[in-house]
Motif scaffolding. Structure first.
Motif, PDB file in Angstrom:
ATOM      1  N   ILE A 115       0.802  -1.220   0.000  1.00 34.48           N
ATOM      2  CA  ILE A 115       0.000   0.000   0.000  1.00 34.48           C
ATOM      3  C   ILE A 115       0.836   1.270   0.000  1.00 34.48           C
ATOM      4  O   ILE A 115       0.291   2.352   0.137  1.00 34.48           O
ATOM      5  CB  ILE A 115      -0.979   0.023   1.195  1.00 34.48           C
ATOM      6  CG1 ILE A 115      -0.222  -0.008   2.509  1.00 34.48           C
ATOM      7  CG2 ILE A 115      -1.985  -1.085   1.102  1.00 34.48           C
ATOM      8  CD1 ILE A 115      -1.096   0.178   3.727  1.00 34.48           C
ATOM      9  N   GLU A 116       2.139   1.186  -0.189  1.00 33.90           N
ATOM     10  CA  GLU A 116       2.978   2.383  -0.160  1.00 33.90           C
ATOM     11  C   GLU A 116       2.671   3.325  -1.314  1.00 33.90           C
ATOM     12  O   GLU A 116       2.658   4.527  -1.142  1.00 33.90           O
ATOM     13  CB  GLU A 116       4.450   2.002  -0.176  1.00 33.90           C
ATOM     14  CG  GLU A 116       4.969   1.640   1.173  1.00 33.90           C
ATOM     15  CD  GLU A 116       6.427   1.268   1.132  1.00 33.90           C
ATOM     16  OE1 GLU A 116       7.018   1.222   2.202  1.00 33.90           O
ATOM     17  OE2 GLU A 116       6.982   1.030   0.059  1.00 33.90           O
ATOM     18  N   THR A 117       2.436   2.816  -2.481  1.00 31.99           N
ATOM     19  CA  THR A 117       2.111   3.691  -3.603  1.00 31.99           C
ATOM     20  C   THR A 117       0.610   3.880  -3.667  1.00 31.99           C
ATOM     21  O   THR A 117      -0.146   3.212  -2.973  1.00 31.99           O
ATOM     22  CB  THR A 117       2.614   3.095  -4.929  1.00 31.99           C
ATOM     23  OG1 THR A 117       1.946   1.855  -5.138  1.00 31.99           O
ATOM     24  CG2 THR A 117       4.107   2.878  -4.911  1.00 31.99           C
ATOM     25  N   ALA A 118       0.188   4.789  -4.479  1.00 30.70           N
ATOM     26  CA  ALA A 118      -1.241   5.109  -4.548  1.00 30.70           C
ATOM     27  C   ALA A 118      -2.079   3.904  -4.955  1.00 30.70           C
ATOM     28  O   ALA A 118      -3.096   3.616  -4.355  1.00 30.70           O
ATOM     29  CB  ALA A 118      -1.471   6.260  -5.523  1.00 30.70           C
ATOM     30  N   THR A 119      -1.655   3.187  -5.982  1.00 27.20           N
ATOM     31  CA  THR A 119      -2.477   2.087  -6.471  1.00 27.20           C
ATOM     32  C   THR A 119      -1.699   0.818  -6.756  1.00 27.20           C
ATOM     33  O   THR A 119      -2.281  -0.161  -7.174  1.00 27.20           O
ATOM     34  CB  THR A 119      -3.179   2.484  -7.782  1.00 27.20           C
ATOM     35  OG1 THR A 119      -2.181   2.751  -8.755  1.00 27.20           O
ATOM     36  CG2 THR A 119      -4.072   3.670  -7.593  1.00 27.20           C
ATOM     37  N   GLY A 120      -0.426   0.811  -6.569  1.00 28.13           N
ATOM     38  CA  GLY A 120       0.340  -0.361  -6.950  1.00 28.13           C
ATOM     39  C   GLY A 120       0.472  -0.397  -8.468  1.00 28.13           C
ATOM     40  O   GLY A 120       0.617   0.624  -9.114  1.00 28.13           O
ATOM     41  N   TYR A 121       0.407  -1.567  -9.047  1.00 27.80           N
ATOM     42  CA  TYR A 121       0.579  -1.707 -10.487  1.00 27.80           C
ATOM     43  C   TYR A 121      -0.761  -2.024 -11.123  1.00 27.80           C
ATOM     44  O   TYR A 121      -1.037  -3.146 -11.533  1.00 27.80           O
ATOM     45  CB  TYR A 121       1.604  -2.808 -10.776  1.00 27.80           C
ATOM     46  CG  TYR A 121       1.966  -2.914 -12.220  1.00 27.80           C
ATOM     47  CD1 TYR A 121       2.731  -1.947 -12.819  1.00 27.80           C
ATOM     48  CD2 TYR A 121       1.513  -3.964 -12.986  1.00 27.80           C
ATOM     49  CE1 TYR A 121       3.055  -2.024 -14.152  1.00 27.80           C
ATOM     50  CE2 TYR A 121       1.834  -4.057 -14.322  1.00 27.80           C
ATOM     51  CZ  TYR A 121       2.609  -3.089 -14.895  1.00 27.80           C
ATOM     52  OH  TYR A 121       2.931  -3.173 -16.211  1.00 27.80           O
ATOM     53  N   ALA A 122      -1.640  -1.042 -11.185  1.00 27.03           N
ATOM     54  CA  ALA A 122      -2.964  -1.248 -11.771  1.00 27.03           C
ATOM     55  C   ALA A 122      -2.975  -0.669 -13.183  1.00 27.03           C
ATOM     56  O   ALA A 122      -2.707   0.501 -13.385  1.00 27.03           O
ATOM     57  CB  ALA A 122      -4.031  -0.576 -10.927  1.00 27.03           C
ATOM     58  N   ILE A 123      -3.257  -1.482 -14.164  1.00 27.34           N
ATOM     59  CA  ILE A 123      -3.338  -1.000 -15.540  1.00 27.34           C
ATOM     60  C   ILE A 123      -4.796  -0.847 -15.963  1.00 27.34           C
ATOM     61  O   ILE A 123      -5.103  -0.271 -16.989  1.00 27.34           O
ATOM     62  CB  ILE A 123      -2.560  -1.922 -16.506  1.00 27.34           C
ATOM     63  CG1 ILE A 123      -2.330  -1.241 -17.837  1.00 27.34           C
ATOM     64  CG2 ILE A 123      -3.227  -3.259 -16.646  1.00 27.34           C
ATOM     65  CD1 ILE A 123      -1.379  -0.081 -17.791  1.00 27.34           C
ATOM     66  N   ASN A 124      -5.734  -1.315 -15.135  1.00 26.17           N
ATOM     67  CA  ASN A 124      -7.159  -1.191 -15.410  1.00 26.17           C
ATOM     68  C   ASN A 124      -7.653   0.145 -14.850  1.00 26.17           C
ATOM     69  O   ASN A 124      -7.507   0.402 -13.663  1.00 26.17           O
ATOM     70  CB  ASN A 124      -7.884  -2.365 -14.743  1.00 26.17           C
ATOM     71  CG  ASN A 124      -9.361  -2.367 -14.974  1.00 26.17           C
ATOM     72  OD1 ASN A 124      -9.934  -1.385 -15.422  1.00 26.17           O
ATOM     73  ND2 ASN A 124      -9.994  -3.480 -14.646  1.00 26.17           N
TER      74      ASN A 124
ATOM     75  N   LEU B 264      -7.824  11.227   1.341  1.00 25.12           N
ATOM     76  CA  LEU B 264      -7.713  10.807   2.735  1.00 25.12           C
ATOM     77  C   LEU B 264      -6.495  11.423   3.423  1.00 25.12           C
ATOM     78  O   LEU B 264      -5.419  11.486   2.842  1.00 25.12           O
ATOM     79  CB  LEU B 264      -7.626   9.279   2.814  1.00 25.12           C
ATOM     80  CG  LEU B 264      -8.883   8.542   2.403  1.00 25.12           C
ATOM     81  CD1 LEU B 264      -8.633   7.041   2.429  1.00 25.12           C
ATOM     82  CD2 LEU B 264     -10.043   8.905   3.311  1.00 25.12           C
ATOM     83  N   PRO B 265      -6.671  11.849   4.676  1.00 20.91           N
ATOM     84  CA  PRO B 265      -5.551  12.445   5.412  1.00 20.91           C
ATOM     85  C   PRO B 265      -4.675  11.374   6.060  1.00 20.91           C
ATOM     86  O   PRO B 265      -4.807  11.054   7.226  1.00 20.91           O
ATOM     87  CB  PRO B 265      -6.259  13.297   6.472  1.00 20.91           C
ATOM     88  CG  PRO B 265      -7.543  12.595   6.713  1.00 20.91           C
ATOM     89  CD  PRO B 265      -7.923  11.962   5.395  1.00 20.91           C
TER      90      PRO B 265
ATOM     91  N   ASP C 238      -7.614   1.621 -10.982  1.00 21.89           N
ATOM     92  CA  ASP C 238      -6.596   2.638 -10.727  1.00 21.89           C
ATOM     93  C   ASP C 238      -7.183   3.934 -10.192  1.00 21.89           C
ATOM     94  O   ASP C 238      -6.645   4.517  -9.260  1.00 21.89           O
ATOM     95  CB  ASP C 238      -5.835   2.918 -12.027  1.00 21.89           C
ATOM     96  CG  ASP C 238      -4.736   3.939 -11.835  1.00 21.89           C
ATOM     97  OD1 ASP C 238      -3.713   3.588 -11.236  1.00 21.89           O
ATOM     98  OD2 ASP C 238      -4.915   5.083 -12.280  1.00 21.89           O
ATOM     99  N   LEU C 239      -8.288   4.395 -10.759  1.00 18.10           N
ATOM    100  CA  LEU C 239      -8.808   5.714 -10.432  1.00 18.10           C
ATOM    101  C   LEU C 239      -9.368   5.801  -9.012  1.00 18.10           C
ATOM    102  O   LEU C 239      -9.084   6.760  -8.290  1.00 18.10           O
ATOM    103  CB  LEU C 239      -9.877   6.128 -11.440  1.00 18.10           C
ATOM    104  CG  LEU C 239     -10.406   7.547 -11.279  1.00 18.10           C
ATOM    105  CD1 LEU C 239      -9.282   8.558 -11.431  1.00 18.10           C
ATOM    106  CD2 LEU C 239     -11.503   7.824 -12.276  1.00 18.10           C
ATOM    107  N   GLY C 240     -10.132   4.818  -8.577  1.00 12.22           N
ATOM    108  CA  GLY C 240     -10.722   4.847  -7.235  1.00 12.22           C
ATOM    109  C   GLY C 240      -9.688   4.944  -6.123  1.00 12.22           C
ATOM    110  O   GLY C 240      -9.754   5.852  -5.282  1.00 12.22           O
ATOM    111  N   PRO C 241      -8.710   4.020  -6.090  1.00  7.67           N
ATOM    112  CA  PRO C 241      -7.677   4.124  -5.055  1.00  7.67           C
ATOM    113  C   PRO C 241      -6.850   5.405  -5.163  1.00  7.67           C
ATOM    114  O   PRO C 241      -6.436   5.965  -4.158  1.00  7.67           O
ATOM    115  CB  PRO C 241      -6.803   2.899  -5.309  1.00  7.67           C
ATOM    116  CG  PRO C 241      -7.695   1.930  -5.987  1.00  7.67           C
ATOM    117  CD  PRO C 241      -8.616   2.767  -6.826  1.00  7.67           C
TER     118      PRO C 241
END
Length: 70
Positions: free
Chosen positions: A12-21, A35-36, A25-28
């Motif tokens: 969970i360190e990056t915003a979405t990991g490796y999402a190509i879909n 989120l704070p 990708d957009l929601g996370p």
């Protein structure tokens, strides 16, 4: 427990990991931006176009290859 904690952090360190879909990708990415969360990195918006444009380019290339083989 330390290894397990580090594994969760790596996921969970990056915003979405490796999402190509784009749907994955957009929601996370939006949640990460809003989120704070203490000590969070950037939401990496310069990458956000890749899950949208990448599959379109791949589809065009696949169509061209298909036409060459038929």
């Amino acid at each position: 427990h330390s290894l397990r904690r580090r594994q969760r952090q790596m996921c969970i360190e990056t915003a979405t990991g490796y999402a190509i879909n784009p749907a994955r990708d957009l929601g996370p990415r939006l949640a990460h931006a809003v989120l704070p969360i203490a000590n969070k990195g950037t939401s990496d918006w310069q990458y956000a176009w890749v899950p949208v444009v990448g599959p379109m380019i791949g589809g065009i290339i696949a169509y061209g290859v298909f036409q060459l083989m038929v």
